[in-house]
Design a protein around this motif. Structure first.
Motif, PDB file in Angstrom:
ATOM      1  N   SER A  94      -0.415  -9.532   5.035  1.00 40.23           N
ATOM      2  CA  SER A  94      -0.460  -8.553   3.951  1.00 40.23           C
ATOM      3  C   SER A  94      -0.099  -9.203   2.616  1.00 40.23           C
ATOM      4  O   SER A  94      -0.811 -10.085   2.134  1.00 40.23           O
ATOM      5  CB  SER A  94       0.460  -7.377   4.290  1.00 40.23           C
ATOM      6  OG  SER A  94       0.224  -6.285   3.447  1.00 40.23           O
TER       7      SER A  94
ATOM      8  N   ALA B 202      -3.518  -8.688   1.635  1.00 40.06           N
ATOM      9  CA  ALA B 202      -3.575  -7.734   0.516  1.00 40.06           C
ATOM     10  C   ALA B 202      -4.223  -8.379  -0.703  1.00 40.06           C
ATOM     11  O   ALA B 202      -3.639  -8.429  -1.789  1.00 40.06           O
ATOM     12  CB  ALA B 202      -2.170  -7.232   0.181  1.00 40.06           C
TER      13      ALA B 202
ATOM     14  N   LEU C 231      -5.893  -4.275  -3.413  1.00 41.38           N
ATOM     15  CA  LEU C 231      -5.260  -3.021  -3.025  1.00 41.38           C
ATOM     16  C   LEU C 231      -6.207  -1.846  -3.239  1.00 41.38           C
ATOM     17  O   LEU C 231      -7.007  -1.859  -4.174  1.00 41.38           O
ATOM     18  CB  LEU C 231      -3.993  -2.783  -3.839  1.00 41.38           C
ATOM     19  CG  LEU C 231      -2.774  -3.635  -3.510  1.00 41.38           C
ATOM     20  CD1 LEU C 231      -1.623  -3.239  -4.413  1.00 41.38           C
ATOM     21  CD2 LEU C 231      -2.375  -3.504  -2.060  1.00 41.38           C
TER      22      LEU C 231
ATOM     23  N   ALA D  20       1.490  -4.052  -7.797  1.00 46.47           N
ATOM     24  CA  ALA D  20       0.405  -3.156  -8.217  1.00 46.47           C
ATOM     25  C   ALA D  20      -0.145  -3.544  -9.579  1.00 46.47           C
ATOM     26  O   ALA D  20      -1.329  -3.370  -9.863  1.00 46.47           O
ATOM     27  CB  ALA D  20       0.892  -1.712  -8.237  1.00 46.47           C
TER      28      ALA D  20
ATOM     29  N   LEU E 201      -7.376  -2.644   3.914  1.00 49.39           N
ATOM     30  CA  LEU E 201      -7.329  -3.627   2.836  1.00 49.39           C
ATOM     31  C   LEU E 201      -8.596  -4.478   2.748  1.00 49.39           C
ATOM     32  O   LEU E 201      -8.940  -4.960   1.673  1.00 49.39           O
ATOM     33  CB  LEU E 201      -6.117  -4.546   3.017  1.00 49.39           C
ATOM     34  CG  LEU E 201      -4.750  -3.897   2.836  1.00 49.39           C
ATOM     35  CD1 LEU E 201      -3.651  -4.880   3.186  1.00 49.39           C
ATOM     36  CD2 LEU E 201      -4.576  -3.395   1.408  1.00 49.39           C
TER      37      LEU E 201
ATOM     38  N   VAL F 293      -3.426   3.073  -4.716  1.00 48.68           N
ATOM     39  CA  VAL F 293      -2.152   2.365  -4.768  1.00 48.68           C
ATOM     40  C   VAL F 293      -1.941   1.770  -6.151  1.00 48.68           C
ATOM     41  O   VAL F 293      -0.862   1.870  -6.740  1.00 48.68           O
ATOM     42  CB  VAL F 293      -2.106   1.262  -3.689  1.00 48.68           C
ATOM     43  CG1 VAL F 293      -0.829   0.429  -3.836  1.00 48.68           C
ATOM     44  CG2 VAL F 293      -2.175   1.890  -2.299  1.00 48.68           C
TER      45      VAL F 293
END
Length: 235
Positions: free
Chosen positions: A86, A110, A113, A167, A193, A117
């Motif tokens: 991730s 990840a 995203l 983020a 993802l 999110v």
């Protein structure tokens, strides 16, 4: 930042493990010993803001670039194997050229995203810190009790500001253009993802892609045997 690490085994070959957000090295409680049994010296980190590692001064200190710099400062160059889950997959990809492992495994990484999110600036992750054991167990019905114990402990010490920094930073620019080293992408079923289209593009870029049927995002906790089987020929 020099990171806290945990080591299993004393083999000649080195394997590096990088956890996902809200977690720390304890998420690898079965993977680390299993790799040690295969002759590896396994080194797992606590990323900044996680576990026993230091905290950034603010959310801006939790960019993928800072995470990657920490890995390079802490971990040995030229390891036999590096595995990132991730957030750990995102960070490993950002550091892989400098770490130069012989092989890399990205577990449900990840690299991009979901829009909701990013729009919430990490609040979905931050809210997760307050979840009790019951809701966490309901979201992860295949986890063993020890994994639930670890999850609650790691969330307690996790710095939720790291979710806001992540983020702010994740985007197309961090999608790997090439593997750099021979690389496997192991996916959940389904992965929220990495879409099927994303998986197809990764194959075109030279990544091998394997899916662990029925496994959730934290594959090594959902289906340890399936996870290890997916890594055959890579470990």
């Amino acid at each position: 930042m020099l990171l806290n690490t945990c080591t299993w085994g004393s083999g000649d070959r080195i394997a590096l493990l990088v956890h996902g957000i809200m977690s720390d090295h304890r998420t690898w409680r079965r993977v680390g010993p299993a790799l040690a049994e295969r002759g590896y010296r396994v080194v797992a980190v606590d990323l900044r803001g996680h576990g026993a590692s230091g905290r950034a001064a603010g959310a801006e200190g939790y960019s993928p670039e800072r995470y990657a710099d920490d890995l390079v400062e802490t971990l040995p160059v030229g390891a036999e194997l590096a595995i990132g889950h991730s957030l750990g997959g995102l960070v490993l990809a950002a550091a892989v050229r400098r770490l130069a492992p012989r092989r890399a495994v990205y577990v449900d990484p990840a690299w991009r995203l979901p829009a909701e999110v990013v729009d919430l600036r990490g609040e979905l992750f931050a809210r997760a810190k307050s979840l009790g054991r019951g809701p966490v167990a309901m979201l992860n019905p295949r986890w063993e009790e020890e994994d639930l114990d670890i999850e609650m402990a790691t969330r307690t010490v996790w710095d939720e500001r790291s979710a806001h920094g992540l983020a702010d930073s994740v985007g197309e620019r961090l999608w790997p253009a090439e593997p750099v080293v021979p690389s496997l992408v192991a996916l959940a079923d389904p992965s929220f993802l990495v879409s099927p289209e994303d998986a197809r593009q990764l194959k075109e870029r030279g990544f091998e892609v394997r899916t662990v049927i029925g496994a959730g995002h934290t594959i090594h906790r959902d289906d340890f045997d399936g996870f290890m089987a997916a890594l055959e020929e890579w470990i």
